[in-house]
Design a protein around this motif. Structure first.
Motif, PDB file in Angstrom:
ATOM      1  N   ASN A  23       3.310   1.213  -1.559  1.00 10.09           N
ATOM      2  CA  ASN A  23       4.351   2.192  -1.484  1.00 10.09           C
ATOM      3  C   ASN A  23       4.063   3.225  -2.419  1.00 10.09           C
ATOM      4  O   ASN A  23       3.877   4.431  -2.046  1.00 10.09           O
ATOM      5  CB  ASN A  23       5.558   2.041  -1.279  1.00 10.09           C
ATOM      6  N   GLY A  24       3.987   3.064  -3.496  1.00  7.16           N
ATOM      7  CA  GLY A  24       3.589   4.249  -4.842  1.00  7.16           C
ATOM      8  C   GLY A  24       2.329   4.641  -4.717  1.00  7.16           C
ATOM      9  O   GLY A  24       2.047   5.985  -4.728  1.00  7.16           O
ATOM     10  N   VAL A  25       1.234   3.754  -4.197  1.00  5.90           N
ATOM     11  CA  VAL A  25      -0.302   4.310  -4.126  1.00  5.90           C
ATOM     12  C   VAL A  25      -0.054   5.389  -2.890  1.00  5.90           C
ATOM     13  O   VAL A  25      -0.434   6.715  -2.963  1.00  5.90           O
ATOM     14  CB  VAL A  25      -1.219   3.353  -3.959  1.00  5.90           C
ATOM     15  N   LEU A  26       0.649   5.086  -1.958  1.00  4.11           N
ATOM     16  CA  LEU A  26       0.844   5.955  -0.804  1.00  4.11           C
ATOM     17  C   LEU A  26       1.540   7.492  -0.951  1.00  4.11           C
ATOM     18  O   LEU A  26       0.985   8.188  -0.330  1.00  4.11           O
ATOM     19  CB  LEU A  26       1.466   5.174   0.420  1.00  4.11           C
ATOM     20  N   PHE A  27       2.591   7.182  -1.615  1.00  2.00           N
ATOM     21  CA  PHE A  27       3.162   8.405  -2.021  1.00  2.00           C
ATOM     22  C   PHE A  27       2.794   9.332  -2.776  1.00  2.00           C
ATOM     23  O   PHE A  27       2.692  10.469  -2.758  1.00  2.00           O
ATOM     24  CB  PHE A  27       4.554   8.235  -2.342  1.00  2.00           C
TER      25      PHE A  27
END
Length: 231
Positions: A23-27
């Motif tokens: 999720n962090g990479v996507l955001f």
């Protein structure tokens, strides 16, 4: 059974950590993947226009209009009366007859009025003497005189012993005629008649001594005699 639970817990923990990382990479990377679109506005650049007539730095303050002073009034011309010549006689030739007055000094007519005699001069009053606090009998004009005098009581012991006596005393007669400050100077026989004398003198009354008619405190010295044959 315990080891199995530990393994399941580790598996769940690993899955949760991987999900958080994904999720962090996507955001964080998603905004970089979108194409940048430049939105142009149809509004033209508005430029401020300076409507000042003079450039800055050259403006001068405008002085207020001063009211003009009114014109001075023309000088007033006062008409002078015209003097017409007359045929009257000059003042230097005028003569007046003055009545004659008889001002002879020393005539009876001038000696009028009532003669006033100067008031007689009074002799200066004699200055009142400054009185002292007390006087001796030889210093006063009038010595104190007894107005109420009781006889001293004859002591019982002196009567029983058939003794006579004498007491020399000194006391003050004040301005009201009362006796005070009594002192025994000498007594014969010693101390036998002293109490009787002190008791009697405290009741005596005098007319006070005077100096130039004024009452003063006066010292009195006297001798009181006791005689057995006078009882």
């Amino acid at each position: 059974m315990t080891m199995q639970r530990v393994r399941e817990f580790n598996r769940y923990l690993l899955v949760a950590v991987l999900s958080l990382m994904a999720n962090g990479v996507l955001f964080t990377g998603l905004p970089n993947l979108l194409p940048k679109v430049r939105i142009e506005t149809d509004l033209e650049t508005i430029q401020a226009v300076d409507f000042l007539s003079d450039p800055p730095g050259r403006q001068t303050e405008r002085q207020p209009d001063r009211p003009e002073a009114p014109p001075p009034e023309p000088p007033r011309v006062i008409p002078q009366p015209t003097m017409h010549p007359t045929h009257e006689q000059p003042l230097s030739h005028l003569q007046m007859e003055m009545p004659a007055f008889d001002l002879a000094v020393g005539t009876p007519d001038m000696a009028l009025g009532v003669p006033v005699a100067a008031p007689p001069t009074e002799a200066p009053a004699a200055a009142m003497p400054v009185l002292k606090d007390n006087y001796g009998m030889e210093e006063v004009d009038q010595v104190p005189m007894a107005t109420s005098k009781s006889r001293p009581v004859y002591p019982y012991r002196a009567k029983r012993l058939n003794l006579d006596g004498e007491v020399d005393v000194r006391f003050m007669v004040d301005t009201s005629g009362q006796v005070s400050r009594i002192s025994i100077l000498r007594s014969t026989p010693p101390a036998l008649f002293n109490d009787s004398v002190l008791a009697a003198l405290s009741t005596w009354r005098f007319s006070p001594g005077t100096v130039q008619g004024r009452p003063v405190n006066t010292w009195v010295t006297t001798t009181i005699v006791f005689r057995i044959d006078e009882l």
